[in-house]
Scaffold this active site. Sequence first.
Site, PDB file in Angstrom:
ATOM      1  N   ASP A   1      54.897  94.432 118.755  1.00  0.00           N
ATOM      2  CA  ASP A   1      55.825  93.904 117.674  1.00  0.00           C
ATOM      3  C   ASP A   1      57.101  94.161 118.125  1.00  0.00           C
ATOM      4  OD1 ASP A   1      57.302  93.250 115.390  1.00  0.00           O
ATOM      5  OD2 ASP A   1      56.348  94.792 114.291  1.00  0.00           O
TER       6      ASP A   1
ATOM      7  N   HIS B   1      53.479  91.618 114.200  1.00  0.00           N
ATOM      8  CA  HIS B   1      54.242  92.043 112.965  1.00  0.00           C
ATOM      9  C   HIS B   1      53.731  91.574 111.659  1.00  0.00           C
ATOM     10  CE1 HIS B   1      58.062  93.122 111.138  1.00  0.00           C
ATOM     11  NE2 HIS B   1      58.204  91.823 110.555  1.00  0.00           N
TER      12      HIS B   1
ATOM     13  N   SER C   1      59.320  95.355 107.592  1.00  0.00           N
ATOM     14  CA  SER C   1      60.434  94.548 108.226  1.00  0.00           C
ATOM     15  C   SER C   1      61.618  94.548 107.802  1.00  0.00           C
ATOM     16  CB  SER C   1      59.639  93.066 107.879  1.00  0.00           C
ATOM     17  OG  SER C   1      60.388  92.222 108.688  1.00  0.00           O
TER      18      SER C   1
END
Length: 216
Positions: free
Chosen positions: A184, A197, A129
């Site tokens: 995602d 995600h 991320s």
Amino acid sequence: MNYKLLTLALASLAAANPIERQRKIHPAVLSGGDELRNGDCQPVTFIFARASTEQGLLGGSTGPALCNRLKSALDGVACQGVGPKYQATLAANALPKGTSDEAIEEAQSLFQLAAEKCPDTQIVAGGYSQGTAVMHGAIPGLDDALKDKIKGVVLFGDTRNQQDNGQIPDFPKDKIKIYCAAGDMVCYGTLIVAAPHFSYIADVPDAADFLVSKLE
């Protein structure tokens, strides 16, 4: 970049707590994530940048799981998370580089420390991320000799995937593996965070195999 949208998306997922589910899948944490700074040199050094809001230098999901997997596969791995200057705040996602300059500089200092303290170590790296933005920002600014010491990089839920055309600028593409789950949206230039995600724990075994395959 719509920080308000990011905040709302994360809030909508809080009740399901998918990060906590990932922790339950891989509860063992064999490293505090500060082994480069505070430990002996090892044949392999793993440098990782965690996702937004995750606690600890390695975070609570893909970071420790990948560290554990590498330690199981190899003799002698030092796991090092990026922090404490990298605070993994939500707000930093909305910055132009997808993270803070302080985080990028700290990651660069860790790569440099690995090369200077442990000249014989092979370096592998990863990010999840916001941590992927840390790697996208840090690695291009390293000198060529240090880039050569980085054998492989894995990126989960890459927030800079679209912006950097599926690669880390000025770094060999064959040394990188990017994991972007179907659905995602952060992989496609948005800050929309949805359930896919939080699915990357399933990719840890393949990511570990990729990094091991790049070692000499």
